[in-house]
Design a protein around this motif. Structure first.
Motif, PDB file in Angstrom:
ATOM      1  N   LYS A 127     -23.692  15.327 -24.576  1.00 49.36           N
ATOM      2  CA  LYS A 127     -24.700  15.786 -25.353  1.00 49.36           C
ATOM      3  C   LYS A 127     -23.642  15.796 -26.762  1.00 49.36           C
ATOM      4  O   LYS A 127     -22.630  16.283 -27.046  1.00 49.36           O
ATOM      5  N   GLY A 128     -23.744  15.290 -28.007  1.00 45.10           N
ATOM      6  CA  GLY A 128     -22.446  14.611 -29.522  1.00 45.10           C
ATOM      7  C   GLY A 128     -21.584  13.779 -29.056  1.00 45.10           C
ATOM      8  O   GLY A 128     -20.972  12.994 -29.968  1.00 45.10           O
ATOM      9  N   ARG A 129     -21.822  13.046 -27.297  1.00 47.76           N
ATOM     10  CA  ARG A 129     -20.589  11.860 -27.670  1.00 47.76           C
ATOM     11  C   ARG A 129     -20.698  10.478 -27.314  1.00 47.76           C
ATOM     12  O   ARG A 129     -20.426   9.518 -28.065  1.00 47.76           O
ATOM     13  N   VAL A 130     -22.448  11.064 -27.264  1.00 52.89           N
ATOM     14  CA  VAL A 130     -22.925   9.692 -26.874  1.00 52.89           C
ATOM     15  C   VAL A 130     -24.406   9.957 -26.722  1.00 52.89           C
ATOM     16  O   VAL A 130     -25.052  10.787 -26.065  1.00 52.89           O
ATOM     17  N   ALA A 131     -25.777   8.452 -26.973  1.00 54.69           N
ATOM     18  CA  ALA A 131     -26.645   8.601 -26.790  1.00 54.69           C
ATOM     19  C   ALA A 131     -27.396   8.212 -25.448  1.00 54.69           C
ATOM     20  O   ALA A 131     -26.484   7.246 -25.181  1.00 54.69           O
ATOM     21  N   PHE A 132     -28.547   8.748 -25.141  1.00 56.52           N
ATOM     22  CA  PHE A 132     -29.057   7.649 -23.640  1.00 56.52           C
ATOM     23  C   PHE A 132     -30.439   7.504 -23.783  1.00 56.52           C
ATOM     24  O   PHE A 132     -31.259   8.290 -25.081  1.00 56.52           O
ATOM     25  N   SER A 133     -30.804   5.766 -23.865  1.00 53.48           N
ATOM     26  CA  SER A 133     -31.816   5.513 -23.975  1.00 53.48           C
ATOM     27  C   SER A 133     -32.693   5.635 -22.154  1.00 53.48           C
ATOM     28  O   SER A 133     -31.580   4.316 -21.846  1.00 53.48           O
ATOM     29  N   TRP A 134     -33.371   5.042 -22.349  1.00 53.96           N
ATOM     30  CA  TRP A 134     -34.303   4.820 -20.653  1.00 53.96           C
ATOM     31  C   TRP A 134     -34.809   4.287 -20.741  1.00 53.96           C
ATOM     32  O   TRP A 134     -35.676   3.384 -21.933  1.00 53.96           O
ATOM     33  N   LEU A 135     -34.421   3.024 -19.691  1.00 53.38           N
ATOM     34  CA  LEU A 135     -35.232   2.203 -20.122  1.00 53.38           C
ATOM     35  C   LEU A 135     -35.990   2.108 -18.591  1.00 53.38           C
ATOM     36  O   LEU A 135     -35.535   1.274 -17.600  1.00 53.38           O
ATOM     37  N   ASP A 136     -37.078   2.260 -17.958  1.00 53.82           N
ATOM     38  CA  ASP A 136     -37.782   2.430 -16.926  1.00 53.82           C
ATOM     39  C   ASP A 136     -39.501   2.495 -16.861  1.00 53.82           C
ATOM     40  O   ASP A 136     -39.753   2.047 -18.092  1.00 53.82           O
ATOM     41  N   ASN A 137     -40.127   1.772 -16.142  1.00 55.47           N
ATOM     42  CA  ASN A 137     -41.535   2.021 -16.122  1.00 55.47           C
ATOM     43  C   ASN A 137     -41.733   0.765 -16.907  1.00 55.47           C
ATOM     44  O   ASN A 137     -42.591   1.447 -17.569  1.00 55.47           O
ATOM     45  N   VAL A 138     -40.999  -0.492 -16.777  1.00 52.72           N
ATOM     46  CA  VAL A 138     -41.309  -1.422 -17.249  1.00 52.72           C
ATOM     47  C   VAL A 138     -41.236  -2.717 -17.261  1.00 52.72           C
ATOM     48  O   VAL A 138     -40.898  -2.706 -15.255  1.00 52.72           O
ATOM     49  N   MET A 194     -13.712   2.759 -22.794  1.00 57.86           N
ATOM     50  CA  MET A 194     -13.604   1.090 -22.909  1.00 57.86           C
ATOM     51  C   MET A 194     -13.888   1.323 -24.504  1.00 57.86           C
ATOM     52  O   MET A 194     -13.635  -0.175 -25.068  1.00 57.86           O
ATOM     53  N   GLN A 195     -15.309   1.241 -24.638  1.00 54.96           N
ATOM     54  CA  GLN A 195     -15.694   0.981 -25.824  1.00 54.96           C
ATOM     55  C   GLN A 195     -15.517   1.673 -27.168  1.00 54.96           C
ATOM     56  O   GLN A 195     -16.670   2.722 -26.804  1.00 54.96           O
ATOM     57  N   PRO A 196     -14.478   2.149 -27.264  1.00 59.04           N
ATOM     58  CA  PRO A 196     -14.596   3.610 -28.479  1.00 59.04           C
ATOM     59  C   PRO A 196     -14.955   3.532 -29.283  1.00 59.04           C
ATOM     60  O   PRO A 196     -15.878   4.969 -29.372  1.00 59.04           O
ATOM     61  N   GLY A 197     -16.802   2.912 -30.221  1.00 62.43           N
ATOM     62  CA  GLY A 197     -17.290   3.076 -30.868  1.00 62.43           C
ATOM     63  C   GLY A 197     -18.516   3.702 -29.593  1.00 62.43           C
ATOM     64  O   GLY A 197     -19.681   3.132 -31.313  1.00 62.43           O
ATOM     65  N   LEU A 198     -18.660   3.440 -28.978  1.00 57.66           N
ATOM     66  CA  LEU A 198     -20.074   3.140 -28.200  1.00 57.66           C
ATOM     67  C   LEU A 198     -20.943   4.317 -28.729  1.00 57.66           C
ATOM     68  O   LEU A 198     -20.331   5.856 -28.551  1.00 57.66           O
ATOM     69  N   GLU A 199     -21.830   3.564 -29.072  1.00 62.02           N
ATOM     70  CA  GLU A 199     -23.160   5.264 -30.250  1.00 62.02           C
ATOM     71  C   GLU A 199     -24.802   5.592 -28.882  1.00 62.02           C
ATOM     72  O   GLU A 199     -24.712   6.252 -28.781  1.00 62.02           O
ATOM     73  N   GLU A 200     -24.429   4.149 -28.063  1.00 63.69           N
ATOM     74  CA  GLU A 200     -25.941   4.595 -27.220  1.00 63.69           C
ATOM     75  C   GLU A 200     -25.883   3.951 -25.633  1.00 63.69           C
ATOM     76  O   GLU A 200     -25.504   2.346 -25.772  1.00 63.69           O
ATOM     77  N   ILE A 201     -26.116   4.629 -24.509  1.00 62.39           N
ATOM     78  CA  ILE A 201     -26.212   3.764 -23.441  1.00 62.39           C
ATOM     79  C   ILE A 201     -27.703   3.768 -22.853  1.00 62.39           C
ATOM     80  O   ILE A 201     -29.065   4.687 -23.020  1.00 62.39           O
ATOM     81  N   PHE A 202     -28.548   2.728 -22.537  1.00 58.12           N
ATOM     82  CA  PHE A 202     -29.424   2.549 -22.203  1.00 58.12           C
ATOM     83  C   PHE A 202     -29.525   2.156 -20.826  1.00 58.12           C
ATOM     84  O   PHE A 202     -28.786   1.403 -19.953  1.00 58.12           O
ATOM     85  N   ILE A 203     -30.704   3.484 -19.832  1.00 58.50           N
ATOM     86  CA  ILE A 203     -30.037   3.497 -18.725  1.00 58.50           C
ATOM     87  C   ILE A 203     -31.751   2.344 -17.773  1.00 58.50           C
ATOM     88  O   ILE A 203     -32.724   2.542 -17.973  1.00 58.50           O
ATOM     89  N   ILE A 204     -30.814   1.970 -17.012  1.00 60.01           N
ATOM     90  CA  ILE A 204     -32.148   0.985 -16.096  1.00 60.01           C
ATOM     91  C   ILE A 204     -32.242   1.636 -14.783  1.00 60.01           C
ATOM     92  O   ILE A 204     -31.199   1.598 -14.043  1.00 60.01           O
ATOM     93  N   THR A 205     -33.939   2.377 -14.682  1.00 60.11           N
ATOM     94  CA  THR A 205     -34.119   2.628 -13.126  1.00 60.11           C
ATOM     95  C   THR A 205     -35.299   1.634 -13.140  1.00 60.11           C
ATOM     96  O   THR A 205     -35.379   1.349 -13.642  1.00 60.11           O
TER      97      THR A 205
END
Ligand code: ADP
Length: 625
Positions: A163-174, A131-142
């Motif tokens: 790996k290589g298709r999109v980067a992931f970052s964690w938004l937890d413990n906040v 859906m987002q062809p230029g998607l670079e990073e996904i922020f995961i919230i848990t």
């Protein structure tokens, strides 16, 4: 049945599971008593708290025997499994919403089955990438709840695959504030994957709706989620797990168990039948085209299509159209049939017209022929009348002479020759024979005269040449005068004639000779055809004041079917041999003449008769005006 929920009822997820369970139980033919307990473990999950719950449930359900226990989510499943001996009489357990895919490997796992919740993170990430062809990073919230922890473990296992298709970052413990600050500033080509955020670092509790509301209000990138309770609240969507569906599946299994199915025969279901679902409002907000959505995606809040909006009208118009088409076809068929019928009718008409023309021509021809024949007949008739007239006239003169001379001879013979024969027997015999022959000549001559007179009368009446010497006369007088003549008819028969004449008869205007002709004919006939009994002549007055004369006899009578014919010219009823001997036949013209005379005076002549009993002839004549 007990429904033990891990979380609180005000959590949409828990609520939709409960709804699913109730829907199945309510659709059953027997009614179930369902107790619902919510453990609220998103807020409290300390051992002390759990101890408290054990105490509470033991107090509440110590005496209750459950047929089955349905649990929702991991905490309740673990709790029920741990304490079912102590609290729930070892009742069979049906779980749902369990994220821990290893759950069914547990040592205590017996008399238990259920639905494992397979949260399809990978499917959701794949959807985000398309859906987002230029998607670079996904922020995961848990968060740190059970669900959050299990999900984190699962995600960590599958993220290297991207790996290589999109980067992931964690938004937890906040904290919620920290989270919101972070979300406000996310880069353009990024997205959020919201797993759960019910409890923040400081232990603050948020419902699913509250947490998505917080995030949605500040986020500038799409928020993907895997549960239906986020959808429509701010999440753009993803591979959605349905709490409602899981509740239904679990309840169906519980019902089976209560109906006698062994839980070991009901294999654990891994609920993979998840569905790509997206919210059109969020898709529009981020300018995402629906053509980029995975196949078979459901889009909620989608603008109604023209069909959806006007389904009823479209169907109505369609039906009307179909109906009209049928009507048109029927009408066309009718029209064709009508045209065919018209053509056939036209042909028939033409045929009939030609037939009529032919017949008309024939008729015209016949009519012409008849006209000619009629004309000829008329000519013949007048010729006949003229001939009859002449012949009758010419016959009458010599006849009168013959009769006259016959009478002179008879007189002279009697006077001068008869006395000479006396003494000579031979001459006497011859003299008698001559006299008898003269008698015959006289009688036949008179008969011939009557015949000729009848002919003449009839032809004169028919041609209108007859002269009527009408006078006003008293019928009584006329009858009295003619009495001797009328009685004369009976002089040689054994039959008597009686006259019954009313004193006051109406005066009539008529030719006395013609009237006598009628009386003579009727009385003469009565005398001719009556051999015994008597003949009565009655003269009376009708109710209308007319003269009415009846000549009634006790003679041979006339057959019914002959009654109308006797008034025809020359008509004579055929007689039996016994009658013939006695009757001198006339001309068959007497009644025809009489009828014409009576009708000339506006009266009527009728006959009634009964064979062998007698006849009665009646005529009427109107009173003189
Ligand atoms: P005709 O001169 O032969 O008597 P009519 O016209 O007077 O002619 O009568 C026609 C016929 O009607 C007769 O020939 C007879 O057969 C029948 N007829 C008339 N009067 C009588 C009667 N009183 N009784 C029986 N038959 C009758």
């Amino acid at each position: 049945m007990l429904l033990l929920n891990s979380y609180n009822q005000d959590l949409i997820w828990t609520d939709t599971i409960t709804e699913g369970v109730r829907e199945i139980l309510e659709s059953q033919p027997i009614s179930f008593k369902l107790s619902v307990e919510s453990m609220d473990t998103k807020n409290f999950y300390s051992p002390d708290y759990l101890e408290l719950l054990v105490e509470k449930y033991s107090l509440k359900y110590g005496d209750t025997t459950f047929d089955a226990i349905i649990t929702s989510d991991d905490n309740a499943a673990n709790f029920a499994l741990t304490y079912r001996d102590k609290l729930f009489n070892n009742a069979p357990i049906v779980f749902c919403g369990v994220n821990d895919l290893e759950f069914s490997q547990k040592v205590e796992f017996s008399n238990i089955t259920g639905v494992l919740e397979f949260t399809d993170f990978a499917g959701t990430i794949e959807a985000a990438l398309s859906m987002q062809p230029g998607l670079e990073e996904i922020f995961i919230i848990t968060d740190e709840t059970t669900t959050g922890n299990i999900s984190r473990t699962l995600l960590k296992e599958l993220l290297p695959g991207f790996k290589g298709r999109v980067a992931f970052s964690w938004l937890d413990n906040v904290t919620m504030l920290e989270l919101k600050n972070a979300v406000t500033d996310l880069p353009e080509n990024s997205a959020i994957l919201l797993v759960s955020f019910n409890r923040d670092k400081d232990g603050n509790w948020f419902t699913y709706t509250e947490s998505i509301n917080h995030l949605r209000s500040v986020s500038t990138v799409p928020i993907y989620g895997m549960w239906d309770f986020y959808l429509g609240k701010g999440s753009i969507g993803g591979m959605i797990t349905s709490g409602h569906r899981q509740g239904m599946l679990a309840a169906e299994m519980a019902v089976d168990i209560i109906n006698g199915v062994n839980p070991s025969n009901l294999p654990v279901i891994i609920q993979r039948s998840n569905q790509y679902m997206f919210d059109q409002n969020e898709l529009s907000r981020f300018g995402i085209d629906t053509s980029n959505l995975p196949d078979d995606s459901i889009v909620i809040n989608a603008p109604e299509s023209i069909y959806q909006r006007f389904a009823f009208e479209i169907w109505l118009i369609g039906c009307v159209f179909v109906f009209m088409t049928i009507v048109i076809f029927v009408l066309m068929a009718n029209n064709n049939a009508k045209k065919r019928a018209e053509i056939e009718l036209e042909e028939l008409n033409r045929y009939q017209e030609s037939l009529i023309e032919l017949r008309t021509e024939e008729l015209v021809q016949r009519s012409r022929e008849l006209e000619i024949a009629n004309h000829d007949l008329k000519k013949l008739d007048s010729l006949k009348t003229a001939v009859l007239n002449t012949v009758s006239h010419d016959l009458r003169t010599p006849l009168t002479s013959v009769l006259g001379f016959c009478k002179i001879i008879d007189r002279d013979f009697k006077r001068h020759f008869k006395p000479l024969c006396e003494g000579d027997e031979n001459l006497s015999v011859r003299g008698d024979r001559i006299q008898a022959n003269l008698d015959i000549i006289e009688k036949e001559g008179e008969r011939l005269t009557r015949l000729v007179n009848d002919f003449l009368d009839l032809s004169k009446i028919e041609s209108g040449d007859i002269s009527w010497n009408d006078i006003s006369l008293d019928p009584k007088q006329l009858l009295e005068q003619s009495r001797p003549v009328l009685e004369g008819y009976f002089s040689e028969t054994g039959v008597s004639l009686t006259l019954e004449v009313e004193d006051r008869l109406p005066q009539i205007l008529a030719d006395p000779d013609r009237l006598l002709q009628v009386l003579n004919n009727l009385v003469g006939n009565a005398a001719k055809f009556t051999y015994k009994g008597n003949v009565k002549l009655v003269a009376t007055t009708t109710e209308g004041g007319w003269l009415k004369v009846i000549v009634q006899d006790t003679g041979i009578g006339i057959p019914q079917e002959e009654l109308d014919n006797i008034f025809n010219k020359f008509y004579q009823v055929s007689l039996t041999t016994s009658d013939t001997r006695k009757v001198t036949r006339g001309s068959g013209m007497g009644l025809a003449i009489s009828k014409r005379i009576i009708e000339h005076y506006g009266g009527e002549l009728k006959a009634e008769s009964e064979p062998n009993h007698g006849s009665s002839f009646t005529f009427t004549i109107p009173e003189a005006g």
